[in-house]
Structure formats: C-alpha cells, structure tokens
Scaffold this active site. Sequence first.
Site, short mmCIF file in Angstrom:
data_model
loop_
_atom_site.label_atom_id
_atom_site.label_comp_id
_atom_site.label_asym_id
_atom_site.label_seq_id
_atom_site.Cartn_x
_atom_site.Cartn_y
_atom_site.Cartn_z
N ASP A 113 0.82 -1.20 0.00
CA ASP A 113 0.00 0.00 0.00
C ASP A 113 0.85 1.26 0.00
O ASP A 113 0.42 2.31 -0.45
CB ASP A 113 -0.92 0.00 1.23
CG ASP A 113 -1.86 1.19 1.25
OD1 ASP A 113 -2.70 1.29 0.34
OD2 ASP A 113 -1.76 2.01 2.18
N LEU A 162 -7.39 6.37 2.23
CA LEU A 162 -7.58 7.36 1.16
C LEU A 162 -6.36 7.47 0.25
O LEU A 162 -6.35 8.32 -0.65
CB LEU A 162 -7.88 8.73 1.76
CG LEU A 162 -9.19 8.84 2.55
CD1 LEU A 162 -9.30 10.21 3.21
CD2 LEU A 162 -10.39 8.59 1.65
N ARG A 163 -5.36 6.63 0.47
CA ARG A 163 -4.17 6.75 -0.35
C ARG A 163 -4.46 6.46 -1.82
O ARG A 163 -3.86 7.06 -2.72
CB ARG A 163 -3.08 5.82 0.18
CG ARG A 163 -1.70 6.10 -0.43
CD ARG A 163 -0.59 5.34 0.27
NE ARG A 163 -0.28 5.94 1.55
CZ ARG A 163 -0.35 5.32 2.71
NH1 ARG A 163 -0.76 4.06 2.76
NH2 ARG A 163 -0.04 5.93 3.82
N GLY A 164 -5.39 5.56 -2.10
CA GLY A 164 -5.75 5.25 -3.48
C GLY A 164 -6.33 6.46 -4.20
O GLY A 164 -6.00 6.72 -5.36
#
Length: 362
Positions: free
Chosen positions: A203, A284-286
């Site tokens: 991730d 929320l990294r995506g």
Amino acid sequence: MSSSSKRRVFPFAAVIGQEEMKLALLLNVIDPRIGGVMIMGDRGTGKSTTIRALADLLPGINVVQGDPYNSSPDDPDLQSTEVLQQIDAGETPLIEEKQVPMVDLPLGATEDRLCGTIDIEKALSEGVRAFEPGLLAKANRGLLYVDEVNLLDDHLVDVLLDSAASGWNTVEREGISIRHPARFVLIGSGNPEEGELRPQLLDRFGMSVEVRTVREPELRVKVVDQRTSFDNDPETFISSIKSSQDALQEKVVAAQKLLTNVQIDDDLRLNISAICGELDVDGLRGDIVTNRSSRALAAFEGRTEVSEDDIARVISCSLRHRLRKDPLEQIDSGDRVIKAFCKIFDRNDQNNLADFELATSE
C-alpha cells in the site's frame, strides 16, 4: 554535468517495450509525491536496467556543497539541521550541481547502514560522538531502489515505511539524536514466484506495474542487438541515442514545471473516490495517488486539464495492489478496477483494454 562524469548506463530512451513500467517511473519523477513504483515481473525483463537508466536521464540538481544529505539550497523541507543553522546565521552556503542520487539497497543491509550510525573513527581518534549518515541520507532528493523487495527483512521494511511516509529519518543512537530529510522516490522490483509482499508495504507504493517477457521474435532480436551494441561500444551507442534522450529529458523537465498548473475537474475527482469506494479500498491513499498520477500524466503530455482517459490509463496501476484479495475470486485485480471504472463512468468499453493501459497516447 559533463558527459565524462556520468555513469555509463544503458540509456532510458533506448529501452524497448515495457511502456507501462517506463511511464510509471517518469510520472513519479514528475511528481515524487505519488509515492514510488512497485515493479513485479519475470526475470530478465529489464527491470533493473530501466530503473538505473532513469537516474541517468534526469538533469542534475543543485545541492549545498559538502552536505551529506544533498540539501536543497532554497527549500527548508529538504535541508539538514546544519544547513538551516548556517542560513539562520546569515551565511550563504556554497552550491554545486550533482547528478540525481541513485541508491541501491542490498538485501543484506543492516539497519545501521540504512539509517546511519555512530562514526567510530571520530569517536576513537577525537573522542567525540559524531553521526555517520546512512543510505537514507544519500538517497534524499533521489531514487531508492530495492531489488527483490519481497525478500527484504521485515525490520528494514518498517524503517523504509516510516521514512517514505514522513520524508524524514530519525536516528537515536548512544546519546545522539539526529533527524534529517529523506525524501526519495521508492522503487521496488521483484519476482512474484519468490513470495508476496506485506499489505502494509504494498500500500505504501504509489503505483504497481507488471512486466512480462517480450514474446515477439522481431522485438526480442532488436533488444538483443541494442544490448550488444551498447556492451561493445557504450560511447558510440549513447551518442546515437542522445537526441532522443535529450528530448525525453526536456519533456520531463517541462512537465515538472507545468504540473502546478494542471487542474482536475470536481466531477472527475468525485468519480475517482466513487471507484475507490466501489472497490472497498482501505484508506484514502488510493484516491490521492490516482489524482496525482492523472495530473502528472496530463503534464507529461503538455496539457493543463485532466481528462477521463487520463484517469482510465492510470487507475489500474494506482489501485490494483490495494484491493483485498479474495481466494475464491477468479477475476484479476486489474480487471476488477476496470470493471468498477466502467460502472462509475458509465462506459461500455471495458473489453477494450488498450484504453486502460498506462502508455503514451502518441
């Protein structure tokens, strides 16, 4: 920098095929905040060659002369404590140009070598406690490459995660407390047959690309011929590709300058977040990475507006490694992302995979 002072590496512009890998690397150079690239694929597909060629492609950077952290002359967030103190005292640091650092992290590296440790020589000869910077200091403002990243020891992975997230490296050793900038593009490569990565590390990488062995005989012969020409006479080969290399470098530099002017429509941003919600992506990294990579792609192609097609081309690489794996599900992660994209954007062309490939539109 003079050509004689540069490493003689295979030129980035001469790498044939593997467009997804090459463009993902370039996007991370245009906007390092994307978070790096994880490259998984077969052995002998040019992963290491392409990554090492990337540093050679980039123009030199201005650094404070003699500073072990490659401190920026004008950005406080990229300056060491010593440089900040020097500037606060009213001194003007000397500046020199340096090639973008390219640091290889070997699998057998120790934590002290990665983070830095006590300078034993100074301790014994001068009786003072001094810090000896490690690989993270050397990689600041450059590229940190981990080959076979899926075999890296867990304790080193934890250190990398911390530095990659914060952009700083903090070392507490025998009464010495050091904090220095460690902002780098994290690039990892590996072979899926040798084991999977921890989800936390997966991730952390902004983008994930897959490389496969070239099957077309004509293309394989061309790759072999180019490599043979380079090995036999590197200088002549580099000279023959110099115009293409310089043009690509200029394009990257122009994209870096244009990036701040690239806009993405609110409706597109809402759809990106809707896709992440549809795929049940944790955190929320995506969302952030998809926004940044689509903006970087638009800048690379000289545009100031992100289009729906830009998002289509980057979304698989930005999200597929963040999905929860269901052992009973046969559909590939990339296919799941494409299916969700077509649902949210109300498109019926999910079978036209060319629209979802990370490749230049030229």
